[in-house]
Design a protein around this motif. Sequence first.
Motif, PDB file in Angstrom:
ATOM      1  N   LYS A  67      15.255  -1.717  13.515  1.00  0.00           N
ATOM      2  CA  LYS A  67      15.668  -3.119  13.398  1.00  0.00           C
ATOM      3  C   LYS A  67      14.451  -4.011  13.220  1.00  0.00           C
ATOM      4  N   GLU A  68      14.689  -5.173  12.645  1.00  0.00           N
ATOM      5  CA  GLU A  68      13.641  -6.173  12.482  1.00  0.00           C
ATOM      6  C   GLU A  68      14.002  -7.415  13.284  1.00  0.00           C
ATOM      7  N   LEU A  69      12.998  -8.030  13.885  1.00  0.00           N
ATOM      8  CA  LEU A  69      13.225  -9.322  14.510  1.00  0.00           C
ATOM      9  C   LEU A  69      13.704 -10.303  13.446  1.00  0.00           C
ATOM     10  N   ALA A  70      14.751 -11.025  13.772  1.00  0.00           N
ATOM     11  CA  ALA A  70      15.319 -11.996  12.836  1.00  0.00           C
ATOM     12  C   ALA A  70      15.305 -13.369  13.480  1.00  0.00           C
ATOM     13  N   LEU A  71      15.051 -14.391  12.689  1.00  0.00           N
ATOM     14  CA  LEU A  71      15.120 -15.747  13.204  1.00  0.00           C
ATOM     15  C   LEU A  71      16.558 -16.064  13.618  1.00  0.00           C
ATOM     16  N   VAL A  72      16.718 -16.612  14.805  1.00  0.00           N
ATOM     17  CA  VAL A  72      18.042 -16.995  15.283  1.00  0.00           C
ATOM     18  C   VAL A  72      18.330 -18.395  14.755  1.00  0.00           C
ATOM     19  N   VAL A  80      20.826  -9.403  21.788  1.00  0.00           N
ATOM     20  CA  VAL A  80      20.495  -8.674  23.018  1.00  0.00           C
ATOM     21  C   VAL A  80      19.076  -8.969  23.483  1.00  0.00           C
ATOM     22  N   LEU A  81      18.234  -9.414  22.563  1.00  0.00           N
ATOM     23  CA  LEU A  81      16.838  -9.728  22.886  1.00  0.00           C
ATOM     24  C   LEU A  81      16.485 -11.035  22.197  1.00  0.00           C
ATOM     25  N   LEU A  82      16.070 -12.007  22.980  1.00  0.00           N
ATOM     26  CA  LEU A  82      15.648 -13.302  22.455  1.00  0.00           C
ATOM     27  C   LEU A  82      14.168 -13.466  22.736  1.00  0.00           C
ATOM     28  N   TYR A  83      13.389 -13.670  21.677  1.00  0.00           N
ATOM     29  CA  TYR A  83      11.951 -13.878  21.801  1.00  0.00           C
ATOM     30  C   TYR A  83      11.630 -15.304  21.380  1.00  0.00           C
ATOM     31  N   THR A  84      11.207 -16.134  22.328  1.00  0.00           N
ATOM     32  CA  THR A  84      10.903 -17.529  22.036  1.00  0.00           C
ATOM     33  C   THR A  84       9.391 -17.713  21.933  1.00  0.00           C
ATOM     34  N   LEU A  85       8.986 -18.361  20.832  1.00  0.00           N
ATOM     35  CA  LEU A  85       7.578 -18.494  20.471  1.00  0.00           C
ATOM     36  C   LEU A  85       7.286 -19.950  20.111  1.00  0.00           C
ATOM     37  N   GLU A  86       6.071 -20.396  20.422  1.00  0.00           N
ATOM     38  CA  GLU A  86       5.645 -21.767  20.111  1.00  0.00           C
ATOM     39  C   GLU A  86       6.525 -22.823  20.792  1.00  0.00           C
ATOM     40  N   THR A  87       6.963 -22.493  21.994  1.00  0.00           N
ATOM     41  CA  THR A  87       7.734 -23.464  22.778  1.00  0.00           C
ATOM     42  C   THR A  87       7.370 -23.416  24.248  1.00  0.00           C
ATOM     43  N   TRP A 109      13.338 -15.846  17.836  1.00  0.00           N
ATOM     44  CA  TRP A 109      13.517 -14.569  17.155  1.00  0.00           C
ATOM     45  C   TRP A 109      14.458 -13.698  17.973  1.00  0.00           C
ATOM     46  N   GLY A 110      15.217 -12.855  17.307  1.00  0.00           N
ATOM     47  CA  GLY A 110      16.167 -12.041  18.045  1.00  0.00           C
ATOM     48  C   GLY A 110      16.365 -10.654  17.473  1.00  0.00           C
ATOM     49  N   ILE A 111      16.845  -9.790  18.328  1.00  0.00           N
ATOM     50  CA  ILE A 111      17.354  -8.467  17.942  1.00  0.00           C
ATOM     51  C   ILE A 111      18.858  -8.490  18.206  1.00  0.00           C
TER      52      ILE A 111
END
Length: 212
Positions: free
Chosen positions: A124-129, A169-176, A160-162
């Motif tokens: 899978k690739e991280l995708a912008l939510v 199932v996975l939320l990656y928050t960046l620059e916040t 970003w999410g998976i």
Amino acid sequence: MKKLLSILLLTPALLAAQEIAVLKYSGGGDWYGNPTSLPNLAKFCNQNINTKITAKTSTVEAGSADLFSYAFVHMTGHGNVVFSDNDITNLRNYLTSGGFLHIDDNYGMDQYIRREIKKIFPDKELALVPASHEIFKGPFSFPQGLPKIHEHDNKAPQAWGIFVEGRLVLLYTLETDLGDGWEDAEVHNDPLEVRTKALKMGANILNYAFNN
């Protein structure tokens, strides 16, 4: 979460369904950062969205079977992250059976965590939510998507999410840096408006994790 609870059945671990935990990981990064964040978020959610989350924050290791006791796990830090083979398998099983992991870059972990996420989900690739996703719709509305809390590199906030079978199932928050916004007011001296915005977004994340 429903699938995760069906696995737990009626064991004592089910009692932890209203607990949230910080993920402890290896690699030298400060997984223990922002110690007041989750207690403050729990208090805010209990007061505003009718949750019953214990104010005492638990710590759970990435490779521990105890991971499955929590519907929501939060991860933060500034530096290196290394997951062992056991960690990777455990995290994958947790996330694909109903668990939820929120990773919040405290500034400096981006290059490391992307590498480790790829190990968990090599297919899978991280995708912008997108801002249209339900995580931004309630209980509090964020029509523009993820709010900006701290400047870091002065870039736009990124979520970003998976996704597994359509579920985030996975939320990656960046620059916040939501976690900094959840901390006690005197830690970063953020205005009340900024802290409230961070807490509201955190409440949305928890609401999604508990109900999807």
